[in-house]
Motif scaffolding. Structure first.
Motif, PDB file in Angstrom:
ATOM      1  N   THR A 105      -0.108 -20.002   1.784  1.00 23.00           N
ATOM      2  CA  THR A 105      -0.554 -21.264   1.191  1.00 23.00           C
ATOM      3  C   THR A 105       0.198 -22.436   1.813  1.00 23.00           C
ATOM      4  OG1 THR A 105       1.006 -20.914  -0.636  1.00 23.00           O
ATOM      5  CG2 THR A 105      -1.287 -20.250  -0.996  1.00 23.00           C
ATOM      6  N   GLU A 106       1.334 -22.147   2.452  1.00 29.02           N
ATOM      7  CA  GLU A 106       2.030 -23.131   3.267  1.00 29.02           C
ATOM      8  C   GLU A 106       2.233 -22.536   4.652  1.00 29.02           C
ATOM      9  OE1 GLU A 106       5.507 -24.980   1.629  1.00 29.02           O
ATOM     10  OE2 GLU A 106       4.798 -24.677  -0.434  1.00 29.02           O
ATOM     11  N   LYS A 107       2.090 -23.356   5.685  1.00 30.63           N
ATOM     12  CA  LYS A 107       2.176 -22.887   7.067  1.00 30.63           C
ATOM     13  C   LYS A 107       3.631 -22.896   7.516  1.00 30.63           C
ATOM     14  CE  LYS A 107      -2.283 -22.771   6.895  1.00 30.63           C
ATOM     15  NZ  LYS A 107      -2.956 -21.498   6.555  1.00 30.63           N
ATOM     16  N   ILE A 108       4.415 -22.012   6.902  1.00 28.74           N
ATOM     17  CA  ILE A 108       5.852 -21.904   7.175  1.00 28.74           C
ATOM     18  C   ILE A 108       6.175 -20.446   7.444  1.00 28.74           C
ATOM     19  CG2 ILE A 108       8.173 -22.250   6.250  1.00 28.74           C
ATOM     20  CD1 ILE A 108       6.975 -24.398   4.403  1.00 28.74           C
ATOM     21  N   LYS A 109       6.926 -20.171   8.482  1.00 29.65           N
ATOM     22  CA  LYS A 109       7.346 -18.793   8.765  1.00 29.65           C
ATOM     23  C   LYS A 109       8.025 -18.170   7.553  1.00 29.65           C
ATOM     24  CE  LYS A 109       8.332 -18.239  13.705  1.00 29.65           C
ATOM     25  NZ  LYS A 109       9.421 -17.954  14.664  1.00 29.65           N
ATOM     26  N   GLY A 110       7.594 -16.976   7.192  1.00 30.33           N
ATOM     27  CA  GLY A 110       8.224 -16.270   6.089  1.00 30.33           C
ATOM     28  C   GLY A 110       7.827 -16.766   4.720  1.00 30.33           C
ATOM     29  N   HIS A 111       6.761 -17.552   4.640  1.00 31.72           N
ATOM     30  CA  HIS A 111       6.349 -18.077   3.331  1.00 31.72           C
ATOM     31  C   HIS A 111       5.956 -16.945   2.384  1.00 31.72           C
ATOM     32  CE1 HIS A 111       4.626 -20.808   0.392  1.00 31.72           C
ATOM     33  NE2 HIS A 111       3.514 -20.092   0.396  1.00 31.72           N
ATOM     34  N   TRP A 112       5.247 -15.939   2.918  1.00 27.30           N
ATOM     35  CA  TRP A 112       4.868 -14.791   2.085  1.00 27.30           C
ATOM     36  C   TRP A 112       5.427 -13.511   2.694  1.00 27.30           C
ATOM     37  CZ3 TRP A 112       0.700 -11.238   3.458  1.00 27.30           C
ATOM     38  CH2 TRP A 112       0.060 -11.540   4.657  1.00 27.30           C
ATOM     39  N   ARG A 113       5.434 -12.449   1.892  1.00 30.34           N
ATOM     40  CA  ARG A 113       6.153 -11.238   2.307  1.00 30.34           C
ATOM     41  C   ARG A 113       5.436 -10.455   3.378  1.00 30.34           C
ATOM     42  NH1 ARG A 113       8.309  -9.509  -3.735  1.00 30.34           N
ATOM     43  NH2 ARG A 113      10.063 -10.979  -3.732  1.00 30.34           N
ATOM     44  N   GLY A 114       4.128 -10.355   3.297  1.00 34.19           N
ATOM     45  CA  GLY A 114       3.389  -9.573   4.263  1.00 34.19           C
ATOM     46  C   GLY A 114       2.858  -8.276   3.666  1.00 34.19           C
ATOM     47  N   LEU A 115       2.574  -7.302   4.545  1.00 36.87           N
ATOM     48  CA  LEU A 115       1.963  -6.032   4.159  1.00 36.87           C
ATOM     49  C   LEU A 115       2.969  -4.907   4.328  1.00 36.87           C
ATOM     50  CD1 LEU A 115      -1.421  -6.422   6.100  1.00 36.87           C
ATOM     51  CD2 LEU A 115      -0.836  -7.307   3.825  1.00 36.87           C
ATOM     52  N   LEU A 116       3.062  -4.054   3.310  1.00 37.68           N
ATOM     53  CA  LEU A 116       3.893  -2.855   3.371  1.00 37.68           C
ATOM     54  C   LEU A 116       2.964  -1.650   3.311  1.00 37.68           C
ATOM     55  CD1 LEU A 116       6.658  -1.464   3.375  1.00 37.68           C
ATOM     56  CD2 LEU A 116       6.717  -1.730   0.895  1.00 37.68           C
ATOM     57  N   LEU A 117       2.966  -0.829   4.364  1.00 36.50           N
ATOM     58  CA  LEU A 117       1.995   0.257   4.511  1.00 36.50           C
ATOM     59  C   LEU A 117       2.696   1.600   4.527  1.00 36.50           C
ATOM     60  CD1 LEU A 117       0.112  -1.298   7.589  1.00 36.50           C
ATOM     61  CD2 LEU A 117      -0.349  -1.747   5.182  1.00 36.50           C
ATOM     62  N   SER A 118       2.357   2.463   3.577  1.00 38.03           N
ATOM     63  CA  SER A 118       2.858   3.838   3.656  1.00 38.03           C
ATOM     64  C   SER A 118       1.798   4.863   3.269  1.00 38.03           C
ATOM     65  CB  SER A 118       4.111   4.017   2.784  1.00 38.03           C
ATOM     66  OG  SER A 118       3.805   3.833   1.426  1.00 38.03           O
ATOM     67  N   PHE A 152       0.861  -1.185   0.000  1.00 34.75           N
ATOM     68  CA  PHE A 152       0.000   0.000   0.000  1.00 34.75           C
ATOM     69  C   PHE A 152       0.895   1.233   0.000  1.00 34.75           C
ATOM     70  CE2 PHE A 152      -2.070  -3.487   2.193  1.00 34.75           C
ATOM     71  CZ  PHE A 152      -3.301  -3.559   1.559  1.00 34.75           C
ATOM     72  N   ILE A 153       1.496   1.539  -1.158  1.00 31.63           N
ATOM     73  CA  ILE A 153       2.539   2.561  -1.173  1.00 31.63           C
ATOM     74  C   ILE A 153       2.295   3.648  -2.200  1.00 31.63           C
ATOM     75  CG2 ILE A 153       4.295   0.957  -0.337  1.00 31.63           C
ATOM     76  CD1 ILE A 153       5.331   0.684  -3.160  1.00 31.63           C
ATOM     77  N   ASP A 154       1.114   3.693  -2.811  1.00 31.01           N
ATOM     78  CA  ASP A 154       0.875   4.715  -3.813  1.00 31.01           C
ATOM     79  C   ASP A 154       0.742   6.079  -3.160  1.00 31.01           C
ATOM     80  OD1 ASP A 154      -0.964   6.315  -5.838  1.00 31.01           O
ATOM     81  OD2 ASP A 154      -0.005   4.677  -6.924  1.00 31.01           O
ATOM     82  N   ASP A 155       1.178   7.137  -3.843  1.00 30.13           N
ATOM     83  CA  ASP A 155       1.173   8.484  -3.292  1.00 30.13           C
ATOM     84  C   ASP A 155      -0.222   9.057  -3.079  1.00 30.13           C
ATOM     85  OD1 ASP A 155       3.894   8.507  -3.210  1.00 30.13           O
ATOM     86  OD2 ASP A 155       4.124   9.453  -5.174  1.00 30.13           O
TER      87      ASP A 155
END
Length: 400
Positions: free
Chosen positions: A109-122, A86-89
């Motif tokens: 989709t897999e229950k592994i730590k760090g499997h997906w990147r997550g949310l980036l909020l700005s 979520f980084i659009d100006d």
């Protein structure tokens, strides 16, 4: 009798065949897969998909180009290295409003730590909210060279109201709210089974309070980066320690620093808490515990002189340190080397303090003719700390 038996048999058969009494079939509809093109079309509304245990699968890491609304109960699974940015100006709005009965689930989709990147909020939209949302199995060092890492990252003015949010089983950091991020509101949330629950800076300490729980992580502390502070700060008595690389408020205005009873702070090697009184700005240090809830400030390692200690250079009449255990402090090279260092013009009430495994002195004084120096002290004890008072040059003072 025959008629009665026939009637019973007929009614039994009718009941078995009645569709109103049958168990409904268990729906197992497939999830809808969303690629990056889907997120480039403007505002987004993700609703529940009837009969789908997982409503959506996100296969990439798109930059959101509009407001996004996610309904209560929606479950989104992210493929490997996927996420949301979520980084659009344009500062589009983020609205994720789950409920206690129907939380929003963001998982891998897999229950592994760090499997997906997550949310980036700005985005700094004041209406941004995440309520009853679970984020799990996320957390990476994001590409791009900005050293963004964690499952939920606040950066570049990002604003968010987190309430009843659970961030768990994440790699690197659960919530990384950077110095460049904007306002953080945090309440009634849980951070557990992450590598580190939260990393932030001094200006966001106020948001980390007793309404949330933070324990059960690989590293059970709130990591505080960057020493600068440009607002009043309160350290709350949460269920794990803070881990700080120092505190050095700026002098753009008077600041008040409050440490609640029971607070524990771990200090990094060579770090210092520096409460100065520059020009007309006399910062206020209120570090008051109780006999049953003492404040603890100590080195991350139990080594004398591991961190430099507290420096108080303000003459505010509100300065008070009471019921404090201070450990592992003091300068190992050079003077003054007290665990608590007092400046030339200072006012301090210092009572019921234990100096534990500090390098040489408990308190170093810098006072003399023409200075407004006021020290009111009692019940200062030494535990594996050689001496109580020194002057600014490291010479012992027996009766200051």
């Amino acid at each position: 009798m025959l008629l009665l038996l026939m009637g019973f048999a007929f009614s039994s058969c009718s009941s078995d065949d009645d569709p109103l009494t049958e168990e409904p079939p268990q729906a197992n509809n497939p999830a809808i897969v969303l690629d990056c093109d889907y997120f480039s079309s403007g505002n987004i509304h993700l609703e529940n998909v009837p009969g789908a245990p997982i409503d959506y699968i996100i296969s990439c890491d798109p930059k959101i180009k509009g407001d996004i609304l996610i309904d209560a109960g929606v479950v989104i699974a992210f493929e490997k290295n996927a996420g949301l940015q979520f980084i659009d100006d344009a500062n589009y709005k983020i609205e994720m409003k789950g409920t206690s009965q129907n939380p929003i689930i963001l998982t891998g989709t897999e229950k592994i730590k760090g499997h997906w990147r997550g949310l980036l909020l700005s985005t700094d939209n004041a209406s941004n909210v995440m309520n009853h949302v679970t984020v799990e199995y996320a957390g990476q060092i994001r590409p791009g060279g900005w050293n963004y890492k964690g499952a939920v990252i606040g950066a570049w003015g990002g604003v968010m109201d987190f309430n009843n949010v659970s961030i768990r089983d994440c790699q690197e950091i659960g919530l990384h709210w950077e110095a460049r991020a904007g306002n953080l509101t945090l309440a009634n949330s849980t951070f557990t089974r992450n590598d580190v629950p939260i990393v932030t800076n001094a200006n966001h300490i106020n948001s980390i309070d007793e309404s949330s729980t933070y324990s059960g992580n690989v590293n059970d502390y709130i990591r505080l980066e960057h020493t600068g502070a440009d607002k009043d700060i309160t350290f709350h008595n949460i269920d794990i320690p803070f881990f700080s690389n120092g505190l050095n408020p700026n002098n753009s205005a008077k600041r008040t620093f409050t440490f609640k009873p029971g607070v524990t702070i771990l200090m990094d090697a060579g770090s210092e808490m520096y409460f100065q009184g520059a020009f007309r700005y006399q910062h206020e240090t209120i570090m008051v515990g109780t006999p049953n809830d003492r404040i603890t400030i100590k080195g991350k390692e139990d080594v004398a002189g591991y961190w430099k200690g507290l420096s108080i250079l303000s003459d505010s009449p509100l300065n008070e340190v009471r019921f404090l255990d201070i450990s592992n402090a003091g300068e190992t090279i050079g003077d003054p080397n007290g665990a608590i260092k007092l400046g030339k013009s200072v006012f301090l009430k210092l009572h019921d303090v234990n100096f534990i495994n500090c390098f040489e002195y408990g308190v170093s004084l810098n006072y003399g003719h023409g200075y407004n120096f006021s020290l009111d002290y009692s019940n200062l004890s030494l535990d594996n700390t050689p001496k109580l008072f020194s002057d600014h040059n490291g010479v012992e003072v027996t009766n200051p």
